[in-house]
Design an enzyme around this catalytic site. Sequence first.
Site, PDB file in Angstrom:
ATOM      1  N   HIS A 133      34.763  43.299  19.689  1.00  0.00           N
ATOM      2  CA  HIS A 133      33.478  43.937  20.002  1.00  0.00           C
ATOM      3  C   HIS A 133      32.304  43.064  19.610  1.00  0.00           C
ATOM      4  CE1 HIS A 133      35.310  48.028  20.738  1.00  0.00           C
ATOM      5  NE2 HIS A 133      34.672  47.650  21.830  1.00  0.00           N
ATOM      6  N   CYS A 171      33.280  34.610  40.556  1.00  0.00           N
ATOM      7  CA  CYS A 171      32.676  35.712  39.794  1.00  0.00           C
ATOM      8  C   CYS A 171      33.292  35.863  38.409  1.00  0.00           C
ATOM      9  CB  CYS A 171      32.761  37.022  40.563  1.00  0.00           C
ATOM     10  SG  CYS A 171      34.441  37.561  40.857  1.00  0.00           S
TER      11      CYS A 171
END
Length: 586
Positions: A216, A514
């Site tokens: 995170h 992408c």
Amino acid sequence: MTSSLLPHASSQEVAPAVSAASAATGEQPAPGARTLSGTGVGQGVALGPVARMAAPLQAPGEEPSALTPEQEHARVQESVAAVAQDLAARGEAAGGTAQGVLQAQAMMAQDPALDKAVRARLGDGATAERAVHESFEQFRRRLEQAGGYLGERAADLADVAQRVIAHLSGLPAPGVPDPGHPFVLVAQDLAPADTALLDLEKVLAVVTIEGGPTSHTAILAREKGLTAVVGVAGAAELTDGETVVVDAAASAVEISPSPEREKEVRARIAERAAAASAPVTPGALADGTPVPLLANLGSPEGAAEAVELGAEGVGLFRTEFLFLSAETAPDVAAQRHAYQQMLEAFPGQKVVIRLLDAGADKPLPFLTDADEENPALGRRGLRALNAQPEILRGQLTALAEAAAATEADLWVMAPMVSTAEEAEAFTALAAEHGLRTAGVMVEVPSSALIADQLLTRTGFASIGTNDLTQYTMAADRLLGSVAELQDPWHPAVLRLIGEVGAAGARQDRPVGVCGEAAADPLLAVVLVGLGVQTLSMAPAAMADVRAELARHTAAAARAAAQAALAAAGAQDAREAARAALADGSR
Ligand code: PEP
Ligand code: MG
């Protein structure tokens, strides 16, 4: 959060411009400087004194409690509720991805299985502090042993335990230090609660000893445009006040840099700041060759910021992010609403919407089989959609309805395509729903190797370098221990990208990238040299990529690509491309 979420607005960029030295990423540290390595997040560079996160609380003692188990349990409940409430409030203050992360942490704190484990220990006479310590540690270890995505949640649970014990003991919650001046924060691992609320006026960069590319800390740092290097095992030796250079592009932390090196770094910081505040122009090479810069988005909420940062459309809308917590398949109306919102933000522009890419690290309970032993090689992406045609058709219907109601140029694409038959069937099904422009992602080596056959059967290709690298190098993209192999600079990966670029030119079909590779400014130039026509990335990365593209011609980009292709490994390829560009094109 006291500061802008914009990518380059933090105080690491206030250093004075010393010279207009090269801003090419990954400059080498001065000889003799000690350098620690880890995994860089983003492209930032920062210079400043270290401030270490306070050491965790001491483990509570094992002496028996003087209270009854019921009294101790009441204390635990009160502290857990207070901590959960505090985490939820921090989430609300932070917003965005952080909010979801902190809410998940607040739920962890109140998990009934944890409560049961705590009560069992209280029943044996333990104090509330000791029972919380032991029970949370037991669950934390289980997460760590599970590895991958779950393993990286272990730090989240350890943080909850520290907060609960601090509350029980009447101590302040462990958190970010405040030495009274801007600093480089060094921590074992950062809890989401701390990362989300970092004051970007004070924190120049973050270095963590633990954590992988999907921890995170990394996710939130990327979103905040914060300079970070995670998983730096040697960072334990850093001491408060020591000056370091944190170079995310080079995945390095340099200790006590020389005055010359400091000067170079300050110049690079100033140059990045100039690029960030430069007028937002369409992406192009120095000779005017257009290279449209498109946005990667996970929800319509990010669209306005992407437009502000110069996105010339959307290159990847990850629709599965909308439904990660849904137990059942979303209905057509709910989907249409979300897609329409996204399309409305880009009138007249290209918006590439990817169909649900479920599986592996992004399981959707209504689409994926939770019992697969090896989900990254299982029924994921288009394979999962083909197994449930009603969901696939429902999504295409919602997309067609949204397109009809708006003025954007909708392109739809299928994830995880590995055969020409899949590409052909998907394109036909999209046409049946009235969707004229359908294409496929190239994320599996087989697709790159048969790119001509794919592109005669479908409208365009978009290369997903994250998965293409994972599958080419056989290195799990979530696993910190093989992070070194997950490098899209590896010539094996570049060769596959070159195959797709060349096939696009032969078949006269658009080819874009992408994956995260498009956000690496130097690699972006190489990708264009390999025949890639558009680049799609997190909006925070656009300014750096735009500035680097504008420095080189198409001929120089091709020369850099050839140099990288001829290299033996990822690091060699990086250096060969940098040298080729320095020689020929500035
Ligand atoms: C990729 O694999 O590069 C990609 C863009 O898709 P995702 O990261 O969502 O798997
Ligand atoms: Mg992918």
